[in-house]
Design a protein around this motif. Structure first.
Motif, PDB file in Angstrom:
ATOM      1  N   VAL A  70       0.851  -1.166   0.103  1.00  0.00           N
ATOM      2  CA  VAL A  70      -0.163  -0.393   0.238  1.00  0.00           C
ATOM      3  C   VAL A  70       0.863   1.102  -0.207  1.00  0.00           C
ATOM      4  N   PRO A  71       1.871   1.417   1.006  1.00  0.00           N
ATOM      5  CA  PRO A  71       2.565   2.625   0.575  1.00  0.00           C
ATOM      6  C   PRO A  71       3.370   2.820   0.065  1.00  0.00           C
ATOM      7  N   LEU A  72       3.810   1.882  -0.909  1.00  0.00           N
ATOM      8  CA  LEU A  72       4.673   1.428  -2.086  1.00  0.00           C
ATOM      9  C   LEU A  72       3.534   1.914  -3.379  1.00  0.00           C
ATOM     10  N   VAL A  73       3.021   1.572  -3.450  1.00  0.00           N
ATOM     11  CA  VAL A  73       2.498   1.635  -4.748  1.00  0.00           C
ATOM     12  C   VAL A  73       1.298   3.348  -4.325  1.00  0.00           C
ATOM     13  N   PHE A  74       0.928   4.099  -3.111  1.00  0.00           N
ATOM     14  CA  PHE A  74       0.677   5.393  -3.445  1.00  0.00           C
ATOM     15  C   PHE A  74       2.041   6.132  -3.402  1.00  0.00           C
ATOM     16  N   PHE A  75       3.194   6.494  -2.902  1.00  0.00           N
ATOM     17  CA  PHE A  75       3.926   7.159  -2.603  1.00  0.00           C
ATOM     18  C   PHE A  75       4.678   7.074  -4.775  1.00  0.00           C
ATOM     19  N   SER A  76       4.660   5.838  -4.741  1.00  0.00           N
ATOM     20  CA  SER A  76       5.165   5.714  -6.550  1.00  0.00           C
ATOM     21  C   SER A  76       3.972   6.075  -7.018  1.00  0.00           C
ATOM     22  N   LEU A  77       2.632   6.130  -6.724  1.00  0.00           N
ATOM     23  CA  LEU A  77       1.896   6.216  -8.080  1.00  0.00           C
ATOM     24  C   LEU A  77       1.606   7.641  -7.867  1.00  0.00           C
ATOM     25  N   ILE A  78       1.772   8.284  -6.600  1.00  0.00           N
ATOM     26  CA  ILE A  78       1.698   9.302  -7.009  1.00  0.00           C
ATOM     27  C   ILE A  78       2.681  10.326  -7.547  1.00  0.00           C
ATOM     28  N   CYS A  79       3.627  10.076  -7.292  1.00  0.00           N
ATOM     29  CA  CYS A  79       5.000  10.189  -8.190  1.00  0.00           C
ATOM     30  C   CYS A  79       5.402  10.480 -10.108  1.00  0.00           C
ATOM     31  N   GLY A  80       4.578   8.952 -10.510  1.00  0.00           N
ATOM     32  CA  GLY A  80       4.075   8.956 -11.276  1.00  0.00           C
ATOM     33  C   GLY A  80       3.269   9.197 -12.418  1.00  0.00           C
ATOM     34  N   VAL A  81       2.537   9.802 -11.435  1.00  0.00           N
ATOM     35  CA  VAL A  81       1.144  10.899 -12.174  1.00  0.00           C
ATOM     36  C   VAL A  81       2.017  11.748 -11.870  1.00  0.00           C
ATOM     37  N   THR A  82       1.831  12.624 -10.898  1.00  0.00           N
ATOM     38  CA  THR A  82       2.504  14.380 -11.282  1.00  0.00           C
ATOM     39  C   THR A  82       4.146  14.047 -12.361  1.00  0.00           C
ATOM     40  N   GLY A  83       4.815  12.887 -12.428  1.00  0.00           N
ATOM     41  CA  GLY A  83       6.263  13.600 -13.509  1.00  0.00           C
ATOM     42  C   GLY A  83       5.096  13.185 -14.801  1.00  0.00           C
ATOM     43  N   ILE A  84       4.338  12.060 -14.921  1.00  0.00           N
ATOM     44  CA  ILE A  84       3.894  12.372 -16.075  1.00  0.00           C
ATOM     45  C   ILE A  84       3.956  13.896 -16.517  1.00  0.00           C
ATOM     46  N   GLY A  85       2.974  14.534 -15.844  1.00  0.00           N
ATOM     47  CA  GLY A  85       2.626  16.234 -15.462  1.00  0.00           C
ATOM     48  C   GLY A  85       1.216  16.392 -16.557  1.00  0.00           C
ATOM     49  N   ASP A  86       1.080  15.732 -17.260  1.00  0.00           N
ATOM     50  CA  ASP A  86      -0.380  15.757 -17.954  1.00  0.00           C
ATOM     51  C   ASP A  86      -1.244  14.732 -17.976  1.00  0.00           C
ATOM     52  N   ILE A  87      -2.562  15.788 -17.927  1.00  0.00           N
ATOM     53  CA  ILE A  87      -3.430  14.424 -17.698  1.00  0.00           C
ATOM     54  C   ILE A  87      -4.412  14.002 -18.382  1.00  0.00           C
ATOM     55  N   ARG A  88      -3.511  14.334 -19.625  1.00  0.00           N
ATOM     56  CA  ARG A  88      -3.981  13.348 -21.529  1.00  0.00           C
ATOM     57  C   ARG A  88      -3.474  11.940 -21.444  1.00  0.00           C
ATOM     58  N   VAL A  89      -2.237  12.684 -21.112  1.00  0.00           N
ATOM     59  CA  VAL A  89      -1.242  11.180 -21.603  1.00  0.00           C
ATOM     60  C   VAL A  89      -1.224  10.584 -19.795  1.00  0.00           C
ATOM     61  N   LEU A  90      -2.056  10.493 -19.141  1.00  0.00           N
ATOM     62  CA  LEU A  90      -2.329   9.532 -18.112  1.00  0.00           C
ATOM     63  C   LEU A  90      -3.254   8.662 -18.100  1.00  0.00           C
ATOM     64  N   GLY A  91      -4.226   9.303 -18.539  1.00  0.00           N
ATOM     65  CA  GLY A  91      -5.799   8.777 -19.096  1.00  0.00           C
ATOM     66  C   GLY A  91      -5.297   8.071 -20.770  1.00  0.00           C
ATOM     67  N   ARG A  92      -4.687   7.832 -21.465  1.00  0.00           N
ATOM     68  CA  ARG A  92      -4.223   7.650 -22.235  1.00  0.00           C
ATOM     69  C   ARG A  92      -3.292   6.232 -21.839  1.00  0.00           C
ATOM     70  N   VAL A  93      -2.210   6.101 -20.619  1.00  0.00           N
ATOM     71  CA  VAL A  93      -1.555   4.766 -20.847  1.00  0.00           C
ATOM     72  C   VAL A  93      -2.796   4.150 -19.618  1.00  0.00           C
ATOM     73  N   GLY A  94      -3.225   4.538 -19.072  1.00  0.00           N
ATOM     74  CA  GLY A  94      -4.553   4.197 -18.503  1.00  0.00           C
ATOM     75  C   GLY A  94      -5.087   3.375 -19.913  1.00  0.00           C
ATOM     76  N   GLY A  95      -6.035   3.848 -20.485  1.00  0.00           N
ATOM     77  CA  GLY A  95      -7.298   3.027 -21.738  1.00  0.00           C
ATOM     78  C   GLY A  95      -6.013   2.489 -22.367  1.00  0.00           C
ATOM     79  N   LYS A  96      -4.233   2.176 -22.530  1.00  0.00           N
ATOM     80  CA  LYS A  96      -3.770   1.224 -23.266  1.00  0.00           C
ATOM     81  C   LYS A  96      -3.495  -0.207 -22.024  1.00  0.00           C
ATOM     82  N   SER A  97      -3.360   0.512 -20.704  1.00  0.00           N
ATOM     83  CA  SER A  97      -3.153  -0.977 -20.703  1.00  0.00           C
ATOM     84  C   SER A  97      -4.149  -1.359 -19.855  1.00  0.00           C
ATOM     85  N   PHE A  98      -5.523  -0.391 -19.785  1.00  0.00           N
ATOM     86  CA  PHE A  98      -6.753  -1.547 -19.381  1.00  0.00           C
ATOM     87  C   PHE A  98      -7.018  -2.278 -20.319  1.00  0.00           C
ATOM     88  N   GLY A  99      -7.154  -2.025 -21.747  1.00  0.00           N
ATOM     89  CA  GLY A  99      -7.471  -2.031 -22.754  1.00  0.00           C
ATOM     90  C   GLY A  99      -6.590  -3.929 -23.713  1.00  0.00           C
TER      91      GLY A  99
END
Length: 443
Positions: A59-88
């Motif tokens: 849980v702590p690893l996922v939380f901190f790692s994902l926060i860093c990941g989201v802020t590292g991407i910096g673009d909400i559209r890119v985040l949506g694209r990553v989520g869409g690709k992985s889910f599909g």
């Protein structure tokens, strides 16, 4: 003469092999002292402590790692694209997995001529299949604190992404918070190194206990089922997933298998996709070169919704039980099995034994007797270990594909056979320790 240090992966593989041998010996001895104080006592205690230590990180690893990941991407559209690709990709690979499993099982025909004599079918209860609406509605947590406390991974991912987006929207005000999360992420990865230092002992205890309790005799009555399931799992792991990896990313499957091996060993030992998250994350980032911005989302997400190995088990088990009971499910029945397996994989946690829970949903949906699960109950623990290794391999394949297509994968790291292996050492710096100790002393 300088002696080359044995790698952690090699140590774990040796421990696993030794555990299998000793476990089979213990099973044959049938000693009350060994079963009570050794396998059921000492080995069970150490094994459980090791698994708990892995789960402690999730849980702590996922939380901190994902926060860093989201802020590292910096673009909400890119985040949506990553989520869409992985889910599909996760949904497609799961559907392919169960379709292949059903096809192989129909060809081999396990369960034909099987007799029910001596099989205890009591104590098996059916689980209700979740509706697609319930599955998606439950992703939004009513109480984030409760979600974190109970380890509800989909809810944790959802809340953390929303928090990360809010952090991005605040701009420069969030700098200190992001720096703190990046530091905590490094701390968590160092704790992963500490836990992994004890991996050979933990794996040895887990494997010895499993084989001491299960033995080999349990496989004989359902040998056709075991061989069909094992064959389908290995085919999906070494052929289907590797073809998908090559087609969508162009990466070398041979290099991939070498890099993901430590996570596969952990998955086999713990039979839990969630418990293996820290090791899988480490493999795809440090050994393969996937950026944390992609891996921190794809790996926890996959551990929750991507269950290729579990879907394969359901396909083979459904054909096996249909043959045992002489029921012809037909094309509609098998299409229902595929749809149910995909839906159930989204709404079910990646913990040991979850495959049987999902199987009761599938059997109930196609009209097969739930009591038939008793036929495969004895061998399910060992089969669960294999299919969990397949599950996390699928997670890593999708992560590598998404990272490569998003330009978030370091090819030099991927192709470097030594990448990430130096982190097997705890890396304690005596000078840094002394400096911290000096700061901590009262002045």
């Amino acid at each position: 003469m300088v002696h080359k240090r044995v790698s952690l992966t090699t140590q774990i593989m040796v421990a696993m092999g030794a555990g299998i041998v000793l476990g089979v010996i213990f099973n044959q001895i049938q000693s009350g002292f060994i079963s009570t104080y050794i396998t059921g006592g000492l080995l069970a205690m150490i094994g459980k402590m090791f698994v708990n230590a892995l789960k402690m990180l999730v849980v702590p690893l996922v939380f901190f790692s994902l926060i860093c990941g989201v802020t590292g991407i910096g673009d909400i559209r890119v985040l949506g694209r990553v989520g869409g690709k992985s889910f599909g990709l996760y949904i497609v690979t799961t559907a392919i997995a169960i379709a292949i499993a059903i096809l192989i099982a129909k060809i081999v025909g396990p369960g034909q001529g099987f007799t029910m004599e001596g099989i205890d079918t009591s104590g098996i209860s059916a689980k209700t299949a979740p509706s697609v609406w319930d599955v998606f509605a439950s992703i939004v947590p009513t109480n984030p604190v409760q979600a974190f406390a109970s380890g509800e991974m989909l809810q944790i991912i959802f809340y953390t992404i929303v928090l990360g987006v809010a952090v991005l929207m605040l701009g420069e005000k969030s700098d200190k918070f992001v720096e703190g999360c990046e530091y905590m992420n490094e701390v968590m990865m160092k704790i992963v190194s500490i836990v992994m230092a004890f991996a050979p002992l933990g794996v040895f205890c887990l494997i010895t206990k499993t084989f001491a309790e299960q033995g080999i005799d349990l496989f004989l009555p359902v040998l056709a089922y075991v061989l069909t399931l094992t064959g389908a799992l290995l085919l999906h792991l070494f052929v289907t997933l590797m073809v998908i990896l090559k087609l969508f990313s162009g990466l070398s499957p041979i290099t991939f298998i070498r890099k993901i091996r430590p996570a596969q060993i952990f998955a086999f030992s713990t039979a839990s996709s969630n418990a293996t998250i820290p090791v899988t994350l480490r493999c795809v980032t440090e050994r393969m070169g996937a950026r944390n911005s992609v891996a921190s989302f794809c790996i926890p997400f996959g551990a929750t919704i991507n269950m290729d190995g579990t879907a394969i088990m359901q396909g083979v088990a459904t054909v096996f039980l249909a043959n045992v009971y002489g029921i012809d499910l037909g094309l509609t029945g098998y299409l229902t099995v595929i749809a149910m397996a995909v839906l159930a994989s989204i709404g079910t946690a990646g913990v040991p034994g979850v495959g049987l829970v999902m199987l009761t949903m599938v059997l109930g949906q196609v009209g097969l007797p739930i009591e038939g699960i008793a036929l495969i109950l004895g061998v399910d623990r060992l089969m669960d270990m294999i299919r969990t290794a397949v599950n996390i391999t699928g997670d890593a394949v999708v992560t590598a594909i998404v990272a490569k297509t998003e330009g978030q994968l370091d090819i030099a790291t991927y192709e470097n056979p030594l990448a990430g292996t130096a982190d097997d050492d705890l890396g304690i710096d005596p000078a840094a320790e002394e400096k911290l100790a000096h700061l901590a002393r009262p002045h």
